[in-house]
Design a protein around this motif. Structure first.
Motif, PDB file in Angstrom:
ATOM      1  N   VAL A   1     -20.233  57.456  34.783  1.00 56.92           N
ATOM      2  CA  VAL A   1     -19.447  56.561  33.914  1.00 56.92           C
ATOM      3  C   VAL A   1     -20.323  55.408  33.420  1.00 56.92           C
ATOM      4  O   VAL A   1     -20.238  55.000  32.257  1.00 56.92           O
ATOM      5  CB  VAL A   1     -18.206  56.032  34.675  1.00 56.92           C
ATOM      6  CG1 VAL A   1     -17.514  54.930  33.884  1.00 56.92           C
ATOM      7  CG2 VAL A   1     -17.237  57.158  34.963  1.00 56.92           C
ATOM      8  N   ALA A   2     -21.183  54.913  34.304  1.00 53.68           N
ATOM      9  CA  ALA A   2     -22.060  53.809  33.908  1.00 53.68           C
ATOM     10  C   ALA A   2     -23.024  54.216  32.803  1.00 53.68           C
ATOM     11  O   ALA A   2     -23.524  53.376  32.064  1.00 53.68           O
ATOM     12  CB  ALA A   2     -22.849  53.330  35.121  1.00 53.68           C
ATOM     13  N   GLN A   3     -23.290  55.527  32.715  1.00 56.21           N
ATOM     14  CA  GLN A   3     -24.176  56.004  31.646  1.00 56.21           C
ATOM     15  C   GLN A   3     -23.404  56.308  30.368  1.00 56.21           C
ATOM     16  O   GLN A   3     -23.985  56.799  29.404  1.00 56.21           O
ATOM     17  CB  GLN A   3     -24.892  57.278  32.097  1.00 56.21           C
ATOM     18  CG  GLN A   3     -25.933  57.033  33.180  1.00 56.21           C
ATOM     19  CD  GLN A   3     -26.508  58.333  33.712  1.00 56.21           C
ATOM     20  OE1 GLN A   3     -26.482  59.358  33.035  1.00 56.21           O
ATOM     21  NE2 GLN A   3     -27.010  58.287  34.924  1.00 56.21           N
ATOM     22  N   GLY A   4     -22.121  56.049  30.378  1.00 57.64           N
ATOM     23  CA  GLY A   4     -21.326  56.240  29.166  1.00 57.64           C
ATOM     24  C   GLY A   4     -20.599  57.568  29.117  1.00 57.64           C
ATOM     25  O   GLY A   4     -20.020  57.926  28.090  1.00 57.64           O
TER      26      GLY A   4
ATOM     27  N   LYS B   1     -16.016  63.282  36.155  1.00 52.39           N
ATOM     28  CA  LYS B   1     -15.487  63.889  37.381  1.00 52.39           C
ATOM     29  C   LYS B   1     -15.817  65.381  37.432  1.00 52.39           C
ATOM     30  O   LYS B   1     -16.180  65.917  38.486  1.00 52.39           O
ATOM     31  CB  LYS B   1     -13.969  63.660  37.448  1.00 52.39           C
ATOM     32  CG  LYS B   1     -13.620  62.222  37.802  1.00 52.39           C
ATOM     33  CD  LYS B   1     -12.188  61.875  37.524  1.00 52.39           C
ATOM     34  CE  LYS B   1     -11.250  62.408  38.555  1.00 52.39           C
ATOM     35  NZ  LYS B   1      -9.868  61.890  38.342  1.00 52.39           N
TER      36      LYS B   1
ATOM     37  N   LEU C   1     -14.679  59.310  31.745  1.00 54.68           N
ATOM     38  CA  LEU C   1     -14.298  59.459  33.153  1.00 54.68           C
ATOM     39  C   LEU C   1     -13.956  60.902  33.520  1.00 54.68           C
ATOM     40  O   LEU C   1     -14.431  61.429  34.531  1.00 54.68           O
ATOM     41  CB  LEU C   1     -13.114  58.533  33.454  1.00 54.68           C
ATOM     42  CG  LEU C   1     -12.609  58.566  34.887  1.00 54.68           C
ATOM     43  CD1 LEU C   1     -13.698  58.145  35.864  1.00 54.68           C
ATOM     44  CD2 LEU C   1     -11.400  57.653  35.050  1.00 54.68           C
TER      45      LEU C   1
ATOM     46  N   VAL D   1     -19.118  57.314  39.372  1.00 59.24           N
ATOM     47  CA  VAL D   1     -19.395  55.983  38.805  1.00 59.24           C
ATOM     48  C   VAL D   1     -20.769  55.956  38.138  1.00 59.24           C
ATOM     49  O   VAL D   1     -20.956  55.347  37.080  1.00 59.24           O
ATOM     50  CB  VAL D   1     -19.310  54.929  39.935  1.00 59.24           C
ATOM     51  CG1 VAL D   1     -19.976  53.631  39.528  1.00 59.24           C
ATOM     52  CG2 VAL D   1     -17.853  54.673  40.277  1.00 59.24           C
ATOM     53  N   ALA D   2     -21.726  56.650  38.747  1.00 59.02           N
ATOM     54  CA  ALA D   2     -23.067  56.685  38.156  1.00 59.02           C
ATOM     55  C   ALA D   2     -23.021  57.313  36.761  1.00 59.02           C
ATOM     56  O   ALA D   2     -23.736  56.887  35.849  1.00 59.02           O
ATOM     57  CB  ALA D   2     -24.011  57.465  39.062  1.00 59.02           C
TER      58      ALA D   2
ATOM     59  N   ARG E   1     -23.982  43.803  30.674  1.00 56.38           N
ATOM     60  CA  ARG E   1     -23.571  44.870  29.756  1.00 56.38           C
ATOM     61  C   ARG E   1     -22.120  45.259  29.990  1.00 56.38           C
ATOM     62  O   ARG E   1     -21.650  45.283  31.101  1.00 56.38           O
ATOM     63  CB  ARG E   1     -24.433  46.105  29.973  1.00 56.38           C
ATOM     64  CG  ARG E   1     -25.812  45.926  29.451  1.00 56.38           C
ATOM     65  CD  ARG E   1     -26.606  47.189  29.676  1.00 56.38           C
ATOM     66  NE  ARG E   1     -25.983  48.281  28.931  1.00 56.38           N
ATOM     67  CZ  ARG E   1     -26.209  49.571  29.205  1.00 56.38           C
ATOM     68  NH1 ARG E   1     -26.982  49.903  30.163  1.00 56.38           N
ATOM     69  NH2 ARG E   1     -25.640  50.524  28.493  1.00 56.38           N
TER      70      ARG E   1
ATOM     71  N   ARG F   1     -17.125  59.032  44.898  1.00 59.36           N
ATOM     72  CA  ARG F   1     -16.830  58.093  43.822  1.00 59.36           C
ATOM     73  C   ARG F   1     -18.111  57.532  43.219  1.00 59.36           C
ATOM     74  O   ARG F   1     -18.201  57.306  42.013  1.00 59.36           O
ATOM     75  CB  ARG F   1     -15.946  56.960  44.371  1.00 59.36           C
ATOM     76  CG  ARG F   1     -15.515  55.928  43.363  1.00 59.36           C
ATOM     77  CD  ARG F   1     -14.776  56.517  42.165  1.00 59.36           C
ATOM     78  NE  ARG F   1     -13.628  57.327  42.529  1.00 59.36           N
ATOM     79  CZ  ARG F   1     -12.409  56.845  42.710  1.00 59.36           C
ATOM     80  NH1 ARG F   1     -12.175  55.577  42.529  1.00 59.36           N
ATOM     81  NH2 ARG F   1     -11.418  57.623  43.043  1.00 59.36           N
ATOM     82  N   ARG F   2     -19.101  57.355  44.057  1.00 59.93           N
ATOM     83  CA  ARG F   2     -20.354  56.782  43.557  1.00 59.93           C
ATOM     84  C   ARG F   2     -21.021  57.710  42.539  1.00 59.93           C
ATOM     85  O   ARG F   2     -21.622  57.249  41.568  1.00 59.93           O
ATOM     86  CB  ARG F   2     -21.312  56.527  44.724  1.00 59.93           C
ATOM     87  CG  ARG F   2     -22.505  55.718  44.293  1.00 59.93           C
ATOM     88  CD  ARG F   2     -23.344  55.309  45.453  1.00 59.93           C
ATOM     89  NE  ARG F   2     -24.640  54.854  44.990  1.00 59.93           N
ATOM     90  CZ  ARG F   2     -25.648  54.581  45.791  1.00 59.93           C
ATOM     91  NH1 ARG F   2     -25.531  54.706  47.076  1.00 59.93           N
ATOM     92  NH2 ARG F   2     -26.798  54.166  45.299  1.00 59.93           N
TER      93      ARG F   2
END
Lengths: 197, 193
Positions: free
Chosen positions: B42-45, B52, B48, B39-40, B193, B35-36
């Motif tokens: 997704v955090a960059q835009g 994956k 989702l 998530v890394a 942010r 998941r991490r």
């Protein structure tokens, strides 16, 4: 834990649990279905993901700080502490050496520096003060009177060295007359006057 | 003069390459850190679903390279996150290659660069804020936080077992810490942010 949906959107806690992988597979699936159709929640998920990464960074920096060697300032402090400890130990050792014997059957003789019979301590300039060497004030005065330059230069006192002195005592016709090219002592006859002849 | 070529010597084994090792519990690693990685991205835009896919691709590449013995220093999940980030940037480059040649887009890219620097500075500042909250927390709370978000990346249940606490207590501690961190970041003059 159930995914609580407010106004059709998941709460911040659910998004946080999703990025922490704390939701069950079914809950995650449900959330993901919603995220596909909701750009607003996708943006919120990005925010939650950024925060999650920040937490990981914070935990890793905390761990690395704990694993890191002590800072330079701390190292200097420890070194100074160690040096101070050494000086303290040396002072204590010196005091123990100078302490008179504590035999109850004999009176404790107070050894004064002026009474010291050893020939090496016959320099009146340095040892003239009479005081009890077990007295810390006396010991400090003695330490202060030592010329550090002289104490580290073995050649600085060669004319007064007992061994050299004994040579001149046995050969009165010789006297030191300077240093050679290699720094060694030159010995000249007393009556060898360079200006005589 | 032509000289008959000597028989090629057998290739010496590359000492720098590690022997293929397949002792890594990949399933467990993917379960723990999967998941991490997503998530890394997704955090960059990265959207989702695409995140994956890219994360899955990154895991497969890392596993493959490791089985061939090309990876001597396997650091998880950092290596997979880095690989996934590279794939995401490569993906973006492929998509935007044509439009990047346009002058307006180049100007926008320059602006993006300055924004990126601002983001980096902002990220450092946020990390400092979060660390200050963490440093003020109790040693027990710091231990819980470290086990959850640190290198071991434990689940709340694992942390509870390790520290002899209830799962509920672990969740409560982390929830409180995160709440304080969010509040510290969102203080006037600061914006998350």
């Amino acid at each position: 834990m159930k995914v609580i949906v407010l106004d059709g959107h998941p709460r911040q806690e659910e998004l946080a649990d999703y990025v922490s992988d704390a939701l069950s597979a079914a809950q995650s699936e449900r959330l993901e279905e919603h995220l596909l159709d909701c750009p607003r929640c996708a943006a919120r998920l990005q925010e939650a993901a950024s925060f999650q990464l920040l937490l990981h960074e914070a935990a890793e920096s905390l761990e690395s700080d704990r694993r890191a060697p002590p800072s330079r300032l701390r190292r200097v402090g420890r070194r100074l502490g160690a040096v101070g400890g050494l000086w303290g130990a040396a002072a204590a050792f010196a005091l123990v050496l100078m302490r008179p014997p504590t035999d109850d059957t004999e009176p404790v003789p107070v050894v004064t520096l002026a009474d010291d019979p050893s020939p090496e301590r016959s320099d009146d300039r340095r040892w003239s003060g009479e005081c009890d060497p077990t007295d810390i004030g006396c010991a400090e005065a003695l330490l202060a009177s030592v010329d550090p330059l002289e104490s580290v230069d073995p050649l600085s006192s060669w004319p007064d060295d007992p061994l050299v002195r004994s040579v001149f005592d046995s050969e009165p016709s010789l006297e030191p007359c300077g240093s050679g090219e290699d720094g060694g002592m030159l010995v000249c006859p007393v009556d060898d006057d360079p200006f005589s002849g | 003069m032509w000289v008959w070529p000597a028989e090629a010597e057998p290739e010496a084994p590359d000492a720098t390459r590690a022997e293929p090792v397949d002792e890594v519990p990949w399933d467990d690693m993917m379960r723990r850190h999967g998941r991490r990685v997503v998530v890394a991205l997704v955090a960059q835009g990265v959207p989702l679903e695409r995140a994956k896919e890219l994360a899955q691709d990154a895991w497969l590449r890392v596993i493959d390279r490791h089985r061939r013995g090309h990876i001597t220093d396997l650091q998880l999940p950092g290596l997979v996150i880095a690989q996934a980030g590279f794939l995401a940037r490569d993906d973006m480059r492929r998509r935007d290659r044509r439009s990047r040649l346009d002058e307006p887009h180049r100007q926008a890219a320059a602006n993006d660069l300055s924004l990126d620097l601002e983001d980096q500075l902002d990220a450092r500042q946020r990390l400092r804020v979060v660390r200050s909250v963490l440093d003020r927390a109790s040693p027990n709370a710091q231990r819980v936080f470290g086990l959850l978000y640190g290198e071991r990346a434990m689940s709340p249940a694992e942390v509870a077992t390790e520290l002899g606490l209830s799962v509920q207590r672990v969740r409560q501690i982390v929830c409180e810490l995160r709440k304080r961190m969010r509040a510290a970041i969102a203080e006037p003059g600061r914006k998350l942010r």
